[in-house]
Design a protein around this motif. Sequence first.
Motif, PDB file in Angstrom:
ATOM      1  N   PRO A  82     -10.661   1.609  -2.599  1.00 32.67           N
ATOM      2  CA  PRO A  82     -10.012   1.023  -3.708  1.00 32.67           C
ATOM      3  C   PRO A  82      -8.327   0.143  -3.371  1.00 32.67           C
ATOM      4  O   PRO A  82      -8.027   1.283  -2.602  1.00 32.67           O
ATOM      5  N   ILE A  83      -8.133  -0.638  -4.079  1.00 28.31           N
ATOM      6  CA  ILE A  83      -7.224  -0.890  -4.025  1.00 28.31           C
ATOM      7  C   ILE A  83      -5.810  -0.239  -5.501  1.00 28.31           C
ATOM      8  O   ILE A  83      -6.448  -0.809  -6.286  1.00 28.31           O
ATOM      9  N   ASP A  84      -4.942  -0.031  -4.876  1.00 33.72           N
ATOM     10  CA  ASP A  84      -4.147   0.293  -5.644  1.00 33.72           C
ATOM     11  C   ASP A  84      -3.310   0.032  -6.597  1.00 33.72           C
ATOM     12  O   ASP A  84      -1.955   0.213  -7.197  1.00 33.72           O
ATOM     13  N   HIS A 120       0.464  -1.043   0.540  1.00 36.15           N
ATOM     14  CA  HIS A 120      -0.067  -0.284   0.024  1.00 36.15           C
ATOM     15  C   HIS A 120       1.035   1.397  -0.018  1.00 36.15           C
ATOM     16  O   HIS A 120       0.846   2.111  -0.717  1.00 36.15           O
ATOM     17  N   PRO A 146      -6.057  -3.807 -10.008  1.00 40.64           N
ATOM     18  CA  PRO A 146      -7.299  -3.236  -8.890  1.00 40.64           C
ATOM     19  C   PRO A 146      -8.210  -3.433  -9.590  1.00 40.64           C
ATOM     20  O   PRO A 146      -9.414  -3.091  -8.901  1.00 40.64           O
ATOM     21  N   ASP A 147      -8.333  -2.761 -10.749  1.00 37.69           N
ATOM     22  CA  ASP A 147     -10.219  -2.999 -11.237  1.00 37.69           C
ATOM     23  C   ASP A 147     -10.772  -4.335 -10.949  1.00 37.69           C
ATOM     24  O   ASP A 147     -11.866  -3.449 -10.900  1.00 37.69           O
TER      25      ASP A 147
END
Length: 356
Positions: free
Chosen positions: A168-170, A101, A153-154
């Motif tokens: 959201p996860i980047d 992260h 990520p999407d």
Amino acid sequence: VGVRTDARGIPHRDQDGGDGIRRGRAVRTEHAVQPPARLYPDIDNAFLPPATRADIAAQGAAAVPATTARRSGAGKCGALVFAWAYKGGVNKTSIAMQLAHRGASKGLRVVLVDMNRGQGGIRTMLRIADDAPIRSAYDASVSGDPADAILMPDELASSTVRASTLEPIDFAVVLAPPRSEADINGASWAVYRQIIEHARSVADLVIVDTQTVEATDNSGLIDNVMVPLMIDDAWGVAITEFAKESVDNLIAALQMYAERGLKRDRQLLAVTRVQNFDQASAAGVDRKFGAFARFAGTTAISVHVKDQLDRGRIVSDDPAVRPLLDTVLLRVTGNTDFEERANRPKRRGLFGGGRR
């Protein structure tokens, strides 16, 4: 072409349909739960170097087979970090997630790999249901293509995977196989090694969360993946707490790996959940571990960080964890964005200018 579905509802082709897809490879069809439009044009080229992506665009993506596109990034080798421990309950998985992260927050292309086969914690901590219709390391084992294990990520943002209320996860993720597919044949150590090597070719930073190290490695994931790669050029974040059993076991493991050729300079020691850490404590850590690892820092007990993690939210900029994360990432990547002064708020000088 016949289509069968596995226990997760993800269709697989039963035979080659003439499009280069091998038998058993997971594919998306109108019957599957469709992910939203990708953050990048496609999963194959998402992390490729800009020059490579430009070449593909100039030729037309259709003219370049996916496997060729992946291999074209093979000259690139992202930094590799194994988060490992000899004792459970020392926040190993939390630190792996926070490293990913934090790295992504500074613009690095990061892949987080859950190598805890059978007891994968990343899936749980990201609040992904065990039966969610999403790929894992198992899919790379089925298809023979390590890229099939990487989730962008999407894909993680899909409402069928994680709740829309979660941030959201980047970074990209490789999930451990779900319990129903977690035996050694579902994702062998050789498959994991291929996944990690592919991830390094397309990302700036690869973080691997390992299973807890034991005296005997029945999985092959430690002896055949983690240790050889750390002896080669990967980094290790060796994690312990201030408890005699945890400290003694980690020292024994480090000594055993040193006899196999592991170097001190690429092992970074992290001590978790520390209170009242002072100069005497630092000296004690150096006496215990100095021959085998460099001390990277500590994490403090934080109700806020724990509460957020329990809610499926990753916190990497809290003072309880940020100094350790930045020390590790600065050492591993050389990126000066992780230097302490880069994270300090600018102070105003007498005439409004920032002080130097």
